[in-house]
Design an enzyme around this catalytic site. Sequence first.
Site, PDB file in Angstrom:
ATOM      1  N   GLU A 365       0.852  -1.009   0.001  1.00  0.00           N
ATOM      2  CA  GLU A 365      -0.030  -0.041   0.042  1.00  0.00           C
ATOM      3  C   GLU A 365       0.801   1.261  -0.085  1.00  0.00           C
ATOM      4  O   GLU A 365       0.655   2.200   0.674  1.00  0.00           O
ATOM      5  CB  GLU A 365      -1.056  -0.058   1.206  1.00  0.00           C
ATOM      6  CG  GLU A 365      -2.073  -1.373   0.905  1.00  0.00           C
ATOM      7  CD  GLU A 365      -3.161  -1.115   1.513  1.00  0.00           C
ATOM      8  OE1 GLU A 365      -3.657  -0.001   1.814  1.00  0.00           O
ATOM      9  OE2 GLU A 365      -3.732  -2.211   1.618  1.00  0.00           O
TER      10      GLU A 365
HETATM   11  N1  CAA Z   1      -5.958  11.712  -3.596  1.00  0.00           N
HETATM   12  C1  CAA Z   1      -6.277  12.130  -4.985  1.00  0.00           C
HETATM   13  N2  CAA Z   1      -5.856  12.347  -6.024  1.00  0.00           N
HETATM   14  C2  CAA Z   1      -4.375  12.034  -6.100  1.00  0.00           C
HETATM   15  C3  CAA Z   1      -3.696  11.328  -4.916  1.00  0.00           C
HETATM   16  C4  CAA Z   1      -4.439  11.324  -3.778  1.00  0.00           C
HETATM   17  N3  CAA Z   1      -3.936  10.828  -2.720  1.00  0.00           N
HETATM   18  N4  CAA Z   1      -2.540  11.131  -5.338  1.00  0.00           N
HETATM   19  C5  CAA Z   1      -2.228  11.668  -6.655  1.00  0.00           C
HETATM   20  N5  CAA Z   1      -3.440  12.138  -6.890  1.00  0.00           N
HETATM   21  C6  CAA Z   1      -3.901  12.661  -8.436  1.00  0.00           C
HETATM   22  C7  CAA Z   1      -2.997  14.087  -8.482  1.00  0.00           C
HETATM   23  O1  CAA Z   1      -3.730  15.108  -8.142  1.00  0.00           O
HETATM   24  C8  CAA Z   1      -2.874  14.024 -10.343  1.00  0.00           C
HETATM   25  O2  CAA Z   1      -4.017  14.462 -10.613  1.00  0.00           O
HETATM   26  P1  CAA Z   1      -3.823  15.131 -12.164  1.00  0.00           P
HETATM   27  O3  CAA Z   1      -3.193  14.334 -13.014  1.00  0.00           O
HETATM   28  O4  CAA Z   1      -5.345  15.492 -12.438  1.00  0.00           O
HETATM   29  O5  CAA Z   1      -3.107  16.511 -11.844  1.00  0.00           O
HETATM   30  C9  CAA Z   1      -2.716  12.479 -10.435  1.00  0.00           C
HETATM   31  O6  CAA Z   1      -3.148  11.777  -9.336  1.00  0.00           O
HETATM   32  C10 CAA Z   1      -1.179  12.021 -10.576  1.00  0.00           C
HETATM   33  O7  CAA Z   1      -0.562  12.544  -9.511  1.00  0.00           O
HETATM   34  P2  CAA Z   1       0.812  12.250  -9.371  1.00  0.00           P
HETATM   35  O8  CAA Z   1       1.810  13.045 -10.756  1.00  0.00           O
HETATM   36  O9  CAA Z   1       1.459  12.865  -7.971  1.00  0.00           O
HETATM   37  O10 CAA Z   1       1.165  10.661  -9.469  1.00  0.00           O
HETATM   38  P3  CAA Z   1       2.158   9.946  -9.661  1.00  0.00           P
HETATM   39  O11 CAA Z   1       2.044   9.200 -10.951  1.00  0.00           O
HETATM   40  O12 CAA Z   1       3.526  10.611  -9.611  1.00  0.00           O
HETATM   41  O13 CAA Z   1       2.314   8.665  -8.581  1.00  0.00           O
HETATM   42  C11 CAA Z   1       2.686   7.881  -6.281  1.00  0.00           C
HETATM   43  C12 CAA Z   1       2.302   9.488  -7.274  1.00  0.00           C
HETATM   44  C13 CAA Z   1       2.594   8.815  -4.977  1.00  0.00           C
HETATM   45  C14 CAA Z   1       3.867   7.375  -6.288  1.00  0.00           C
HETATM   46  C15 CAA Z   1       1.683   6.859  -6.629  1.00  0.00           C
HETATM   47  O14 CAA Z   1       1.687   6.006  -7.801  1.00  0.00           O
HETATM   48  C16 CAA Z   1       1.258   5.860  -5.377  1.00  0.00           C
HETATM   49  O15 CAA Z   1       0.822   5.937  -4.607  1.00  0.00           O
HETATM   50  N6  CAA Z   1       2.271   4.879  -5.582  1.00  0.00           N
HETATM   51  C17 CAA Z   1       2.217   3.478  -4.957  1.00  0.00           C
HETATM   52  C18 CAA Z   1       1.334   2.556  -5.403  1.00  0.00           C
HETATM   53  C19 CAA Z   1       0.632   1.683  -4.083  1.00  0.00           C
HETATM   54  O16 CAA Z   1       0.389   2.180  -3.166  1.00  0.00           O
HETATM   55  N7  CAA Z   1       0.345   0.456  -4.376  1.00  0.00           N
HETATM   56  C20 CAA Z   1      -0.171  -0.160  -3.384  1.00  0.00           C
HETATM   57  C21 CAA Z   1      -0.876  -1.457  -4.048  1.00  0.00           C
HETATM   58  S1  CAA Z   1      -2.265  -2.150  -3.214  1.00  0.00           S
HETATM   59  C22 CAA Z   1      -1.683  -3.148  -1.930  1.00  0.00           C
HETATM   60  O17 CAA Z   1      -0.429  -2.990  -1.743  1.00  0.00           O
HETATM   61  C23 CAA Z   1      -2.673  -3.959  -1.205  1.00  0.00           C
HETATM   62  C24 CAA Z   1      -2.287  -4.717  -0.523  1.00  0.00           C
HETATM   63  O18 CAA Z   1      -1.388  -5.738  -0.958  1.00  0.00           O
HETATM   64  C25 CAA Z   1      -2.535  -5.158   0.900  1.00  0.00           C
END
Ligand code: CAA
Length: 523
Positions: A365
């Site tokens: 996550e």
């Molecule tokens: N809430 C709402 N919108 C969001 C947001 C949030 N928390 N974070 C980003 N956004 C939106 C931004 O506003 C942006 O919108 P616009 O394109 O309209 O401007 C868009 O998303 C892209 O934002 P970023 O450019 O910041 O995004 P990014 O591509 O650079 O990625 C990141 C950001 C934080 C690295 C994201 O990719 C991320 O969270 N990665 C990790 C993925 C993850 O947590 N995976 C977990 C898998 S599930 C799991 O693990 C479950 C399990 O096994 C138990």
Amino acid sequence: MMNFDYTEEQLALKARIREFCEKEIRPELRQMDDTQTYPIRTMKMLGEMGFLGMPFPKEYEGMGLDYQTYVMLVEEISKVSASHGVAVQTHHALATWPIFTYGTEEQKRKYVPDLASGRKIGAFGLTEPNAGTDAAMQQTIAEDKGDHWLLNGSKMFISGAGVADIYVVMAMTDKSKGNHGISAFIVEKGMPGFSFGTNENKLGIRGSTVAELLFSNCKVPKENLLYEEGKGFKVAMTALDVGRLGIAAQALGIAQEAFDMTVRYMKHREQFGKPLSSLQALSFAMAELETKIEGARFLLYRAAAHLDQGKNDIAVTAAKAKLACSTVAMETTIKAVQFHGGYGYMKDLPLERYMRDAKITEIYEGTSEVMKMVISGGIFGRGAKHEEKQVQMLNSAEELKALLADCGGDICWSGGRGLTKSGFEKLRQLTEKTGGEVGASRGAVRAGLAEEACQIGLTGRTVSPKVYVAVGISGMTQHLAGMKESGTVIAINRNPQAPIFAAADYGFAGDAEEILDRLLAIL
Ligand code: CAA
């Protein structure tokens, strides 16, 4: 003011769930860990007791609890079994929450009561071989076939895969739009073309099965698009914000239990004729751990309180909670094993399992590195991306003159090493005509072209005039720091590749002294 004292109701719920965990879950832990089997029997029992729908309204068969209570209970479950902790939180935050939050009334009525009551188990499909931390790199495709969606591709490392009945799955509906081309779908086990890979063999949380989701011409009904087309990344990111609270709670449960076990051990285990608790090296380490655990807990409760208060964006507070709780879980379990010595390393005690279980909380996550990206985004702006201005190039001194018309004397004529002493003299003459002042780059001051008092930048003054004319200045970052708040920036430089043009609104590429002469003639 936020009150983090437990209410009577919360204490009663904590006691109830702990009793259940001790009675029903504890006896199955060893086998679950050895054989990697999903604890479906006890998960179903948790559902029957209402604990698979904690924060959802009673009209959808939930318990109607707030998120502060929810995280306390996920912590309590995870004290006994981190595998149950993640299964409970994935089901809540990553499957039920997005359907409840973004679903149409029809979708909510169809899915939420079954999930909240635990009649069905939910899971979440985002991660792919090429889309882990970079979650927007989705390669699973969903094509609009008129009366249905056709999904092709695969997801990996999906918690609960194969066991869960309902999946919130992200797929690309328009590759050309980047993250705005991702859409979310509700996919049910049994839909044609939807199957599962084999279970992964993992270091910890071995009761939480993890496998691939495979989509091969998988037909998903049209009405199973969740929220709007192209809004799937938002669905996933916001669900993960809620999910991160659950993982923080899971990590906290692991940390607290390992800590409590170690306190008990240190009180009665004697070496050198006295209990371990009287050895300051160990008791001080425990003092530090307790402080960190409590600090992490407050961050978690604050983030959960923000969610309860309906705050729009909990991304940063949730990331801080997850980072702090998972870090302290790892630190505590490593120390707990260490302080138990040989006993800590043996499977007779569960501590080695706690250490193995803790590690994943720093990975899934969103890794700790992703948490730091989100938190630093809160400090410096999301993505902390460098914004380049679109410079408009000018062709004559007359065009330049027109830009100075409205400055009202609020102008800085600033020179760099691209000028000679006579060039600086021209800047002074220009200030006599337009008002304003003369500035200089650090390089020009060090070269003796201007006085130190003129120096603008990180090592000099900060200015923000209506018009800043940078003449013969290359545009190093340290200089930009002193003038970036200026209204209109005009760059004049012989070198059309000079970095100053990227920071300018208008540019003139040519001989600086010639253009100054021409300006002096026409102003
Ligand atoms: N809430 C709402 N919108 C969001 C947001 C949030 N928390 N974070 C980003 N956004 C939106 C931004 O506003 C942006 O919108 P616009 O394109 O309209 O401007 C868009 O998303 C892209 O934002 P970023 O450019 O910041 O995004 P990014 O591509 O650079 O990625 C990141 C950001 C934080 C690295 C994201 O990719 C991320 O969270 N990665 C990790 C993925 C993850 O947590 N995976 C977990 C898998 S599930 C799991 O693990 C479950 C399990 O096994 C138990």
